[in-house]
Design an enzyme around this catalytic site. Structure first.
Site, mmCIF file in Angstrom:
data_model
loop_
_atom_site.group_PDB
_atom_site.id
_atom_site.type_symbol
_atom_site.label_atom_id
_atom_site.label_comp_id
_atom_site.label_asym_id
_atom_site.label_seq_id
_atom_site.Cartn_x
_atom_site.Cartn_y
_atom_site.Cartn_z
ATOM 1 N N ARG A 74 0.760 -1.016 0.054
ATOM 2 C CA ARG A 74 0.070 0.111 0.024
ATOM 3 C C ARG A 74 0.944 1.327 -0.069
ATOM 4 O O ARG A 74 1.287 1.743 1.090
ATOM 5 C CB ARG A 74 -1.025 -0.034 1.146
ATOM 6 C CG ARG A 74 -1.927 1.230 1.429
ATOM 7 C CD ARG A 74 -2.963 1.421 0.321
ATOM 8 N NE ARG A 74 -3.805 -0.013 0.485
ATOM 9 C CZ ARG A 74 -4.499 -0.665 -0.529
ATOM 10 N NH1 ARG A 74 -4.581 0.171 -1.597
ATOM 11 N NH2 ARG A 74 -5.352 -1.613 -0.175
ATOM 12 N N ARG A 97 2.402 -6.932 -9.549
ATOM 13 C CA ARG A 97 2.510 -6.437 -8.257
ATOM 14 C C ARG A 97 2.876 -7.258 -7.022
ATOM 15 O O ARG A 97 3.326 -6.905 -6.257
ATOM 16 C CB ARG A 97 1.392 -5.266 -7.905
ATOM 17 C CG ARG A 97 0.107 -6.119 -7.597
ATOM 18 C CD ARG A 97 -0.778 -4.946 -7.250
ATOM 19 N NE ARG A 97 -2.349 -5.483 -6.691
ATOM 20 C CZ ARG A 97 -3.087 -4.988 -6.219
ATOM 21 N NH1 ARG A 97 -3.085 -3.365 -6.054
ATOM 22 N NH2 ARG A 97 -4.442 -5.543 -6.043
ATOM 23 N N HIS A 167 0.729 2.659 -10.572
ATOM 24 C CA HIS A 167 -0.253 3.152 -9.732
ATOM 25 C C HIS A 167 0.285 3.980 -8.561
ATOM 26 O O HIS A 167 0.305 3.443 -7.470
ATOM 27 C CB HIS A 167 -0.963 1.705 -9.053
ATOM 28 C CG HIS A 167 -2.081 2.059 -8.455
ATOM 29 N ND1 HIS A 167 -2.309 2.847 -7.233
ATOM 30 C CD2 HIS A 167 -3.363 1.504 -8.562
ATOM 31 C CE1 HIS A 167 -3.364 2.907 -6.708
ATOM 32 N NE2 HIS A 167 -4.137 1.770 -7.597
ATOM 33 N N ASP A 211 -12.251 8.293 -7.704
ATOM 34 C CA ASP A 211 -11.654 7.180 -8.447
ATOM 35 C C ASP A 211 -11.927 7.380 -9.912
ATOM 36 O O ASP A 211 -13.067 6.723 -10.339
ATOM 37 C CB ASP A 211 -12.074 5.750 -7.591
ATOM 38 C CG ASP A 211 -11.415 4.576 -8.187
ATOM 39 O OD1 ASP A 211 -10.237 4.761 -8.994
ATOM 40 O OD2 ASP A 211 -11.757 3.354 -7.650
ATOM 41 N N GLU A 270 -2.192 8.056 -11.485
ATOM 42 C CA GLU A 270 -1.625 6.849 -12.119
ATOM 43 C C GLU A 270 -1.577 7.017 -13.381
ATOM 44 O O GLU A 270 -2.558 7.256 -14.070
ATOM 45 C CB GLU A 270 -2.539 5.591 -11.794
ATOM 46 C CG GLU A 270 -2.841 5.756 -10.134
ATOM 47 C CD GLU A 270 -4.154 4.755 -9.769
ATOM 48 O OE1 GLU A 270 -4.348 3.956 -10.547
ATOM 49 O OE2 GLU A 270 -4.749 4.980 -8.632
HETATM 50 O O1 TA6 Z 1 -6.520 2.757 -9.331
HETATM 51 C C1 TA6 Z 1 -7.492 3.106 -8.456
HETATM 52 C C2 TA6 Z 1 -8.053 1.530 -7.859
HETATM 53 O O2 TA6 Z 1 -8.583 0.694 -8.787
HETATM 54 C C3 TA6 Z 1 -9.271 1.865 -6.871
HETATM 55 O O3 TA6 Z 1 -10.386 1.465 -7.393
HETATM 56 C C4 TA6 Z 1 -8.797 1.096 -5.694
HETATM 57 O O4 TA6 Z 1 -9.251 -0.013 -5.368
HETATM 58 C C5 TA6 Z 1 -7.133 1.071 -5.823
HETATM 59 O O5 TA6 Z 1 -6.886 1.071 -7.033
HETATM 60 C C6 TA6 Z 1 -6.296 0.419 -5.025
HETATM 61 O O6 TA6 Z 1 -6.676 -0.918 -5.301
HETATM 62 P P1 TA6 Z 1 -6.023 -2.162 -4.320
HETATM 63 O O7 TA6 Z 1 -6.283 -3.399 -4.988
HETATM 64 O O8 TA6 Z 1 -4.495 -1.968 -4.374
HETATM 65 O O9 TA6 Z 1 -6.497 -1.976 -3.110
#
Ligand code: TA6
Length: 313
Positions: A74, A97, A167, A211, A270
């Site tokens: 994260r 990832r 991201h 988002d 992103e």
């Molecule tokens: O890029 C935005 C997104 O797709 C959001 O919808 C949110 O879920 C985020 O990515 C993070 O996703 P994750 O799977 O890392 O919790």
């Protein structure tokens, strides 16, 4: 290869060190002559820290971030491949990832930039979820700027398509005062309520959960951390779609690997190739790159192109 062997093969005194990182996973520490530093975990080829010469880490990393093989970190710069979010049949944000990457090369160039190249190719685990042969490389180049380049070579007999993204989670002093410039006039789709529209604002601000995917952005956009007085110029090639994400107060409570109040300290901007999936024929290579430059004096963004008539997702 053990961490000691990696260090012996890829370490460069004063510039690149390989050591045990968080979660016991090998990580590379990069140092540039300017004083800039970066860290890259082999878990996901994930850039977890980028400190500019002033010692400011421009990337957000949650204090609850987990470093577990197969999982997502994260913060930092997760590499999204071969599928963005849940926009298809494969696992959310793909497998890159959570995969263990390998170090391919490290180098210091004559211009003093420090480069590391990490690789990932298909294996039993990737083919179980995505039945294709590929070779990914992630190149991290640290200079006065940070440049991250993702490439995919199709090593299959079939052609295939994918979506991809960096991201990036940026550290901001207060998300409610941050803004993203350069998106005016672009078509967008909101992942939350699926609303579509055209961005009318010069500066996109964050007033709650956001988002949103903007399609075909200009080469350069700017993130302003107004509370801290910092700017970040984000310049991409072949990653023309921009997702801006902040979970805000309620959604972030659903994220076990992020503290409840941390949403105020982060903003994801992103760079993506998602609205039009990349189609690769056998033997072809796709390359997408993003360069981050901090605090460019007088940063202004060029006028966006008129709204593109492109399907959004
Ligand atoms: O890029 C935005 C997104 O797709 C959001 O919808 C949110 O879920 C985020 O990515 C993070 O996703 P994750 O799977 O890392 O919790």
């Amino acid at each position: 290869m053990t961490i000691a062997e990696m260090q012996a093969k890829f370490g460069i005194p004063g510039s690149v060190t390989v050591a045990k990182g968080r979660g016991g996973i090998p990580a590379l520490a990069l140092s540039h002559a300017s004083g800039a530093e970066a860290e890259v975990s082999l878990l996901g080829a994930h850039v977890t820290s980028w400190c500019t010469a002033d010692g400011v880490d421009r990337l957000f990393l949650s204090r609850y971030a987990e470093f577990k093989p197969g999982g997502a970190i994260r913060g930092g710069v997760p590499v999204i491949f071969p599928q963005f979010a849940n926009e298809g049949p494969f696992p959310k944000h793909g497998f890159a990832r959570g995969a263990q990457w390998t170090i391919e090369r490290t180098a210091v160039a004559s211009d003093e930039s420090v480069t590391v190249v990490l690789g990932l190719q298909d294996n039993l685990a990737t083919r179980a979820v995505w039945p294709y042969s590929f070779r990914l490389e992630l190149t991290v180049r640290l200079a006065d700027t940070l440049t991250i380049t993702l490439s995919c070579k199709n090593r299959d007999r079939e052609r295939y398509s994918f979506t991809a993204a960096l991201h990036s989670y940026f550290q901001v002093a207060d998300a409610a005062q941050a803004s993203v410039e350069g998106l005016k006039g672009l078509s967008y789709r909101d992942f939350g309520d699926n609303a579509r529209g055209t961005e009318l604002r010069d500066a996109v601000t964050i007033e709650g959960e956001l988002d949103r995917a903007y399609v075909r952005a200009p080469r350069e956009i700017v993130l302003r951390d107004n509370a801290a007085g910092h700017t970040l110029r984000i310049r991409q090639e072949n990653m023309p779609d921009i997702v801006v994400w902040n979970p805000w107060a309620e959604k972030s409570k659903e994220l076990p690997d992020m503290a409840n109040e941390e949403y105020r300290e982060m903003l994801c901007v992103e760079t993506c190739a998602i609205a039009e999936p990349v189609l690769l024929r056998p033997g072809e290579t796709w390359i997408g790159t993003t360069e981050f430059t901090a605090d460019v004096p007088g940063t202004v963004v060029p006028e966006s192109a008129p709204a593109a008539e492109v399907p959004v997702g």
